[in-house]
Design a protein around this motif. Structure first.
Motif, short mmCIF file in Angstrom:
data_model
loop_
_atom_site.label_atom_id
_atom_site.label_comp_id
_atom_site.label_asym_id
_atom_site.label_seq_id
_atom_site.Cartn_x
_atom_site.Cartn_y
_atom_site.Cartn_z
N GLU A 167 0.83 -1.21 0.00
CA GLU A 167 0.00 0.00 0.00
C GLU A 167 0.87 1.26 0.00
OE1 GLU A 167 -3.04 2.23 3.04
OE2 GLU A 167 -3.02 0.05 3.03
N SER A 168 1.90 1.28 0.83
CA SER A 168 2.81 2.43 0.89
C SER A 168 3.56 2.59 -0.42
CB SER A 168 3.81 2.26 2.03
OG SER A 168 3.14 2.19 3.26
N ARG A 169 3.96 1.49 -1.02
CA ARG A 169 4.66 1.50 -2.30
C ARG A 169 3.78 2.12 -3.39
NH1 ARG A 169 4.85 -1.74 -6.91
NH2 ARG A 169 3.05 -2.87 -6.15
N ARG A 170 2.53 1.69 -3.45
CA ARG A 170 1.60 2.25 -4.46
C ARG A 170 1.41 3.75 -4.25
NH1 ARG A 170 -3.04 -2.30 -4.15
NH2 ARG A 170 -1.89 -3.96 -5.17
N ARG A 171 1.26 4.15 -3.00
CA ARG A 171 1.09 5.58 -2.69
C ARG A 171 2.31 6.38 -3.12
NH1 ARG A 171 -0.24 5.58 2.96
NH2 ARG A 171 -1.85 4.13 2.43
N HIS A 172 3.50 5.86 -2.83
CA HIS A 172 4.72 6.55 -3.21
C HIS A 172 4.85 6.65 -4.72
CE1 HIS A 172 8.80 7.95 -3.49
NE2 HIS A 172 9.04 6.93 -4.31
#
Length: 90
Positions: free
Chosen positions: A61-66
């Protein structure tokens, strides 16, 4: 070129946990030779971001947001040329 941040799984000793090592959602191994997934990591090709956590879902999830925070690359090729030259036939 768009940025990328692949997810990688790791054992507790820091070694890579190969893709063929399947796990339960909690990280317990289903492969007989796997000690289990201790953490998942993602490192962005921009060089300014990385995430490491026992929760694979949180890292993803954090990867997609970044990755969404990076500006979109400008398109190239014939479509751009047509729009610049106004050669779209009607």
């Amino acid at each position: 070129m768009p940025h990328h941040a692949p997810l990688t799984n790791h054992h507790a000793d820091g070694t890579d946990c190969p893709a063929e090592h399947k796990h339960t959602t909690s990280g317990k191994p289903l492969h007989p030779d796997c000690p289990g997934r201790a953490y998942t990591q993602a490192i962005c090709s921009c060089g300014d971001w990385q995430m490491k956590s026992p929760s694979k879902g949180y890292v993803n999830e954090s990867r997609r947001r970044h990755l969404a925070s990076h500006p979109k690359p400008h398109p190239t090729g014939p479509e751009v040329l047509r729009s610049l030259l106004h050669l779209n036939a009607r």
